[in-house]
Motif scaffolding. Structure first.
Motif, mmCIF file in Angstrom:
data_model
loop_
_atom_site.group_PDB
_atom_site.id
_atom_site.type_symbol
_atom_site.label_atom_id
_atom_site.label_comp_id
_atom_site.label_asym_id
_atom_site.label_seq_id
_atom_site.Cartn_x
_atom_site.Cartn_y
_atom_site.Cartn_z
ATOM 1 N N THR A 140 -1.410 18.151 7.690
ATOM 2 C CA THR A 140 -1.287 19.217 8.676
ATOM 3 C C THR A 140 -2.345 20.273 8.395
ATOM 4 N N VAL A 141 -3.147 20.576 9.410
ATOM 5 C CA VAL A 141 -4.215 21.564 9.263
ATOM 6 C C VAL A 141 -3.877 22.754 10.154
ATOM 7 N N SER A 142 -3.693 23.902 9.543
ATOM 8 C CA SER A 142 -3.340 25.102 10.306
ATOM 9 C C SER A 142 -4.595 25.871 10.698
ATOM 10 N N SER A 143 -4.505 26.532 11.835
ATOM 11 C CA SER A 143 -5.677 27.286 12.329
ATOM 12 C C SER A 143 -5.683 28.711 11.810
ATOM 13 N N LEU A 202 -11.806 20.464 7.275
ATOM 14 C CA LEU A 202 -10.700 20.010 8.122
ATOM 15 C C LEU A 202 -10.497 20.935 9.310
ATOM 16 N N LYS A 203 -10.083 20.320 10.423
ATOM 17 C CA LYS A 203 -9.843 21.018 11.672
ATOM 18 C C LYS A 203 -8.385 20.804 12.089
ATOM 19 N N PRO A 204 -7.843 21.688 12.896
ATOM 20 C CA PRO A 204 -6.460 21.478 13.368
ATOM 21 C C PRO A 204 -6.285 20.124 14.070
ATOM 22 N N GLU A 205 -7.322 19.647 14.731
ATOM 23 C CA GLU A 205 -7.212 18.347 15.413
ATOM 24 C C GLU A 205 -7.195 17.167 14.452
ATOM 25 N N LEU A 244 0.835 -1.198 0.000
ATOM 26 C CA LEU A 244 0.000 0.000 0.000
ATOM 27 C C LEU A 244 0.872 1.251 0.000
ATOM 28 N N VAL A 245 0.536 2.208 -0.861
ATOM 29 C CA VAL A 245 1.286 3.460 -0.937
ATOM 30 C C VAL A 245 0.309 4.623 -0.908
ATOM 31 N N GLU A 246 0.425 5.445 0.148
ATOM 32 C CA GLU A 246 -0.461 6.595 0.287
ATOM 33 C C GLU A 246 0.125 7.826 -0.396
ATOM 34 N N SER A 247 -0.756 8.732 -0.778
ATOM 35 C CA SER A 247 -0.348 10.022 -1.336
ATOM 36 C C SER A 247 -1.472 11.025 -1.098
ATOM 37 N N GLY A 248 -1.144 12.295 -1.303
ATOM 38 C CA GLY A 248 -2.163 13.331 -1.214
ATOM 39 C C GLY A 248 -2.139 14.162 0.052
ATOM 40 N N GLY A 249 -1.258 13.821 0.978
ATOM 41 C CA GLY A 249 -1.173 14.623 2.190
ATOM 42 C C GLY A 249 -0.573 15.987 1.917
ATOM 43 N N GLY A 250 -0.622 16.847 2.928
ATOM 44 C CA GLY A 250 -0.050 18.179 2.772
ATOM 45 C C GLY A 250 -0.517 19.115 3.852
ATOM 46 N N LEU A 251 -0.286 20.404 3.611
ATOM 47 C CA LEU A 251 -0.660 21.459 4.545
ATOM 48 C C LEU A 251 -1.898 22.170 4.004
ATOM 49 N N VAL A 252 -2.895 22.341 4.859
ATOM 50 C CA VAL A 252 -4.139 22.991 4.448
ATOM 51 C C VAL A 252 -4.651 23.826 5.615
ATOM 52 N N GLN A 253 -5.356 24.900 5.300
ATOM 53 C CA GLN A 253 -5.946 25.718 6.350
ATOM 54 C C GLN A 253 -7.220 25.077 6.882
ATOM 55 N N ALA A 254 -7.543 25.406 8.110
ATOM 56 C CA ALA A 254 -8.787 24.914 8.704
ATOM 57 C C ALA A 254 -9.967 25.295 7.813
ATOM 58 N N GLY A 255 -10.873 24.327 7.658
ATOM 59 C CA GLY A 255 -12.008 24.511 6.776
ATOM 60 C C GLY A 255 -11.775 24.034 5.364
#
Length: 124
Positions: A121-124, A86-89, A4-15
């Motif tokens: 990672t979800v930033s607030s 998305l939420k910071p948690e 299994l190989v995951e992809s698509g993660g990253g940094l996004v703002q809340a909401g």
């Protein structure tokens, strides 16, 4: 066996939204139940979502119900996790998982196969 190989993660703002993908090797992907888990720093890995081999049955953790959607495309040997609102948690490493024995092993947190994980990672 399946890899299994995951992809698509990253940094996004809340909401915001992200879609994770998990590509599986092997010709028997459509016989595996699939799931997503996550692990935040200093915390244990937790179940997020499950989907049956046919895609007809899904289960979600209460913390993501109504915001996340798991789906699969057996022709592409891929399972997806659409994450909205998305939420910071929700910040964690997200892992794809698979098991031939179905729902109990995946939802119970003991699937036979794991991916290497992708950071969200979800930033607030």
């Amino acid at each position: 066996q399946v890899q299994l190989v995951e992809s698509g993660g990253g940094l996004v703002q809340a909401g915001g939204s992200l879609r994770l993908s998990c590509a599986a090797s092997g010709r028997t992907f459509n016989s595996y139940a699939m799931g997503w888990f996550r692990q935040a720093p200093g915390q244990e890995r937790e179940f997020v979502a499950y989907i049956s081999w046919s895609g007809d049955s899904t289960v979600y953790a209460d913390s993501v119900k109504g915001r996340f959607t798991i789906s699969r495309d057996n022709a592409k040997n891929t399972v997806y996790l659409q994450m909205n609102s998305l939420k910071p948690e929700d910040t964690a490493v997200y892992y794809c998982a698979a098991d031939r024995n179905g729902r109990s092993r995946v939802v119970g947190g003991t699937p036979g196969y794991w991916g290497q994980g992708t950071q969200v990672t979800v930033s607030s």
